[in-house]
Design a protein around this motif. Structure first.
Motif, PDB file in Angstrom:
ATOM      1  N   GLY A  84       0.794  -1.214   0.000  1.00  0.00           N
ATOM      2  CA  GLY A  84       0.000   0.000   0.000  1.00  0.00           C
ATOM      3  C   GLY A  84       0.827   1.264   0.000  1.00  0.00           C
ATOM      4  N   VAL A  85       2.135   1.136  -0.208  1.00  0.00           N
ATOM      5  CA  VAL A  85       3.035   2.282  -0.264  1.00  0.00           C
ATOM      6  C   VAL A  85       3.333   2.619  -1.726  1.00  0.00           C
ATOM      7  CG1 VAL A  85       5.338   3.169   0.326  1.00  0.00           C
ATOM      8  CG2 VAL A  85       4.105   1.716   1.952  1.00  0.00           C
ATOM      9  N   THR A  86       3.133   3.849  -2.110  1.00  0.00           N
ATOM     10  CA  THR A  86       3.478   4.296  -3.455  1.00  0.00           C
ATOM     11  C   THR A  86       4.991   4.243  -3.621  1.00  0.00           C
ATOM     12  OG1 THR A  86       1.560   5.740  -3.675  1.00  0.00           O
ATOM     13  CG2 THR A  86       3.488   6.284  -5.013  1.00  0.00           C
ATOM     14  N   VAL A  87       5.458   3.676  -4.740  1.00  0.00           N
ATOM     15  CA  VAL A  87       6.893   3.581  -5.006  1.00  0.00           C
ATOM     16  C   VAL A  87       7.197   4.234  -6.344  1.00  0.00           C
ATOM     17  CG1 VAL A  87       8.852   2.024  -5.381  1.00  0.00           C
ATOM     18  CG2 VAL A  87       7.116   1.454  -3.659  1.00  0.00           C
ATOM     19  N   VAL A  88       8.187   5.105  -6.343  1.00  0.00           N
ATOM     20  CA  VAL A  88       8.700   5.731  -7.563  1.00  0.00           C
ATOM     21  C   VAL A  88      10.087   5.175  -7.819  1.00  0.00           C
ATOM     22  CG1 VAL A  88       9.370   7.895  -8.672  1.00  0.00           C
ATOM     23  CG2 VAL A  88       7.369   7.836  -7.167  1.00  0.00           C
ATOM     24  N   ALA A  89      10.338   4.704  -9.047  1.00  0.00           N
ATOM     25  CA  ALA A  89      11.644   4.162  -9.417  1.00  0.00           C
ATOM     26  C   ALA A  89      12.447   5.210 -10.186  1.00  0.00           C
ATOM     27  CB  ALA A  89      11.462   2.910 -10.272  1.00  0.00           C
ATOM     28  N   ALA A  90      13.721   4.935 -10.365  1.00  0.00           N
ATOM     29  CA  ALA A  90      14.609   5.872 -11.055  1.00  0.00           C
ATOM     30  C   ALA A  90      15.285   5.221 -12.253  1.00  0.00           C
ATOM     31  CB  ALA A  90      15.680   6.401 -10.105  1.00  0.00           C
ATOM     32  N   THR A  91      15.541   6.044 -13.261  1.00  0.00           N
ATOM     33  CA  THR A  91      16.523   5.730 -14.278  1.00  0.00           C
ATOM     34  C   THR A  91      17.753   6.577 -13.949  1.00  0.00           C
ATOM     35  OG1 THR A  91      16.947   5.584 -16.654  1.00  0.00           O
ATOM     36  CG2 THR A  91      15.687   7.498 -15.896  1.00  0.00           C
ATOM     37  N   GLY A  92      18.719   6.633 -14.838  1.00  0.00           N
ATOM     38  CA  GLY A  92      19.905   7.447 -14.584  1.00  0.00           C
ATOM     39  C   GLY A  92      21.156   6.607 -14.456  1.00  0.00           C
ATOM     40  N   LEU A  93      22.254   7.253 -14.103  1.00  0.00           N
ATOM     41  CA  LEU A  93      23.550   6.587 -13.969  1.00  0.00           C
ATOM     42  C   LEU A  93      24.322   7.254 -12.842  1.00  0.00           C
ATOM     43  CD1 LEU A  93      24.696   4.241 -15.782  1.00  0.00           C
ATOM     44  CD2 LEU A  93      26.266   5.955 -16.722  1.00  0.00           C
ATOM     45  N   HIS A  94      24.928   6.411 -12.002  1.00  0.00           N
ATOM     46  CA  HIS A  94      25.699   6.915 -10.853  1.00  0.00           C
ATOM     47  C   HIS A  94      27.133   7.228 -11.287  1.00  0.00           C
ATOM     48  CE1 HIS A  94      26.432   7.703  -6.699  1.00  0.00           C
ATOM     49  NE2 HIS A  94      25.508   6.880  -6.202  1.00  0.00           N
ATOM     50  N   GLN A  95      27.999   7.498 -10.332  1.00  0.00           N
ATOM     51  CA  GLN A  95      29.422   7.700 -10.601  1.00  0.00           C
ATOM     52  C   GLN A  95      30.002   6.450 -11.248  1.00  0.00           C
ATOM     53  OE1 GLN A  95      30.360   8.228  -6.514  1.00  0.00           O
ATOM     54  NE2 GLN A  95      30.264  10.466  -6.563  1.00  0.00           N
ATOM     55  N   ALA A  96      31.036   6.635 -12.036  1.00  0.00           N
ATOM     56  CA  ALA A  96      31.639   5.515 -12.762  1.00  0.00           C
ATOM     57  C   ALA A  96      32.151   4.429 -11.812  1.00  0.00           C
ATOM     58  CB  ALA A  96      32.776   6.026 -13.639  1.00  0.00           C
ATOM     59  N   ALA A  97      32.535   4.806 -10.591  1.00  0.00           N
ATOM     60  CA  ALA A  97      33.082   3.846  -9.641  1.00  0.00           C
ATOM     61  C   ALA A  97      32.090   2.753  -9.271  1.00  0.00           C
ATOM     62  CB  ALA A  97      33.532   4.568  -8.375  1.00  0.00           C
ATOM     63  N   HIS A  98      30.803   2.974  -9.524  1.00  0.00           N
ATOM     64  CA  HIS A  98      29.780   1.991  -9.167  1.00  0.00           C
ATOM     65  C   HIS A  98      29.535   0.957 -10.273  1.00  0.00           C
ATOM     66  CE1 HIS A  98      28.546   3.898  -5.392  1.00  0.00           C
ATOM     67  NE2 HIS A  98      28.753   5.043  -6.007  1.00  0.00           N
ATOM     68  N   TYR A  99      30.320   1.019 -11.349  1.00  0.00           N
ATOM     69  CA  TYR A  99      30.127   0.119 -12.492  1.00  0.00           C
ATOM     70  C   TYR A  99      31.467  -0.416 -12.973  1.00  0.00           C
ATOM     71  CZ  TYR A  99      25.794   2.857 -12.660  1.00  0.00           C
ATOM     72  OH  TYR A  99      24.635   3.491 -12.330  1.00  0.00           O
ATOM     73  N   THR A 100      31.398  -1.495 -13.727  1.00  0.00           N
ATOM     74  CA  THR A 100      32.590  -1.928 -14.446  1.00  0.00           C
ATOM     75  C   THR A 100      32.777  -1.030 -15.670  1.00  0.00           C
ATOM     76  OG1 THR A 100      31.391  -3.459 -15.891  1.00  0.00           O
ATOM     77  CG2 THR A 100      32.158  -4.322 -13.753  1.00  0.00           C
TER      78      THR A 100
END
Length: 313
Positions: A84-100
């Motif tokens: 019963g809680v409304t949830v909003v999701a995100a697109t986007g990209l974090h800092q490069a350090a969070h990915y290969t």
């Protein structure tokens, strides 16, 4: 069907008037090489956390987990429906350090198109649409990766109307972000949400960002190594007294499994069980209620566009 500005949730578009008490920055799912062994990947724990937040009086959560960090897009609609809680999701990209490097190289050429697709059609094959764009700055500056992702976010914002939420590293770099996004890239300031400002309690920067027209998110209470709880009433009072009470958002920013309330940490309920009451003592209940309801309802609502083709037509 919602007419006019709407908040895009994982269950469809919602009238801003129906948002309710909102945790404006948090995470149900999150995975990063920067947080080994602390992944938020358990759907059962996410459900329990939403239930605890709901029991504390919460009605909505905005998850700022972007592309490639284990957003749990397939699980979010069920969790929202059952809790019963409304949830909003995100697109986007974090800092490069969070990915290969391979992931960054793969998405870089079509980054704006990826953001728009996730906002208008859905994330992957799930059909779950994102309702905001999340990008990130660096510590007191913007590296080439941040500038590139913010340029893509600005393009996607123009095509869709979505708000852009910005991770400020330790709360720094807010004015550099605004110079790029709102100055060079012409994003309307009221479409920008600056995150983690509590981590750098610089009242001069807070005032300048509010004067520019951006929303200011103060999130991550209960973290003893940040100047969060004990300095926050002073910072928020200064903004409110200067006439910027309508710019302030509050969030929890749970980023590790150990921080969840269901695992013994403060988690999402802390925002309403302890943090809200503390702020109300200093600022008054009416003002804090505005931070949690009216302000996020405006900040995340958009006149949603159809995408890149419509923007260029």
């Amino acid at each position: 069907m919602v007419t006019g500005p709407a908040i895009r949730t994982v269950l469809g578009d919602l009238s801003p008037a129906d948002l309710g008490v909102c945790n404006a920055h948090d995470h149900l799912f999150l995975r990063s090489p920067q947080l080994p062994g602390q992944e938020l990947a358990d759907a059962g724990a996410a459900a329990a956390e939403l239930a605890a937040f709901r029991a504390a009086g919460g009605a909505a959560v905005v998850q700022w987990t972007p592309y490639g960090m284990g957003r749990g897009a397939a699980e979010l609609p069920r969790l929202a429906r059952e809790s019963g809680v409304t949830v909003v999701a995100a697109t986007g990209l974090h800092q490069a350090a969070h990915y290969t490097p391979e992931i960054v190289a793969r998405v870089r050429p079509g980054l704006a198109e990826l953001f728009v697709t996730e906002l208008t059609e859905g994330i992957g094959g799930t059909g779950t649409r994102a309702g905001m764009i999340k990008v990130a700055g660096g510590f007191h500056g913007l590296d080439p990766h941040a500038r590139y992702t913010m340029a893509a976010a600005a393009e996607a914002q123009r095509a869709t109307g979505a708000a852009i939420g910005v991770h400020l590293e330790l709360g720094t770099g807010a004015l550099d972000v605004l110079e790029l996004l709102c100055g060079q890239l012409a994003v309307p300031p009221d479409r920008v949400i600056l995150g983690h400002l509590n981590r750098s309690p610089d009242l001069v920067v807070h005032r300048a960002a509010a004067e520019a027209g951006a929303y200011l998110a103060f999130d991550g209470p209960s973290r003893a190594h940040h100047a969060t709880d004990w300095r926050l009433p002073e910072a928020l009072a200064a903004l409110a007294e200067a006439g910027f009470g309508d710019r302030i958002l509050l969030g929890g920013d749970t980023t590790t499994a150990a921080a969840r309330s269901v695992d013994g940490g403060p988690g999402m309920p802390h925002l309403l069980r302890r943090h809200r009451a503390r702020l109300e003592l200093a600022l008054g209940a009416d003002l804090v209620t505005r931070f949690l309801t009216d302000n996020p309802a405006r900040a995340f609502a958009a006149e949603w566009g159809a995408g890149m083709a419509a923007a260029s037509a």
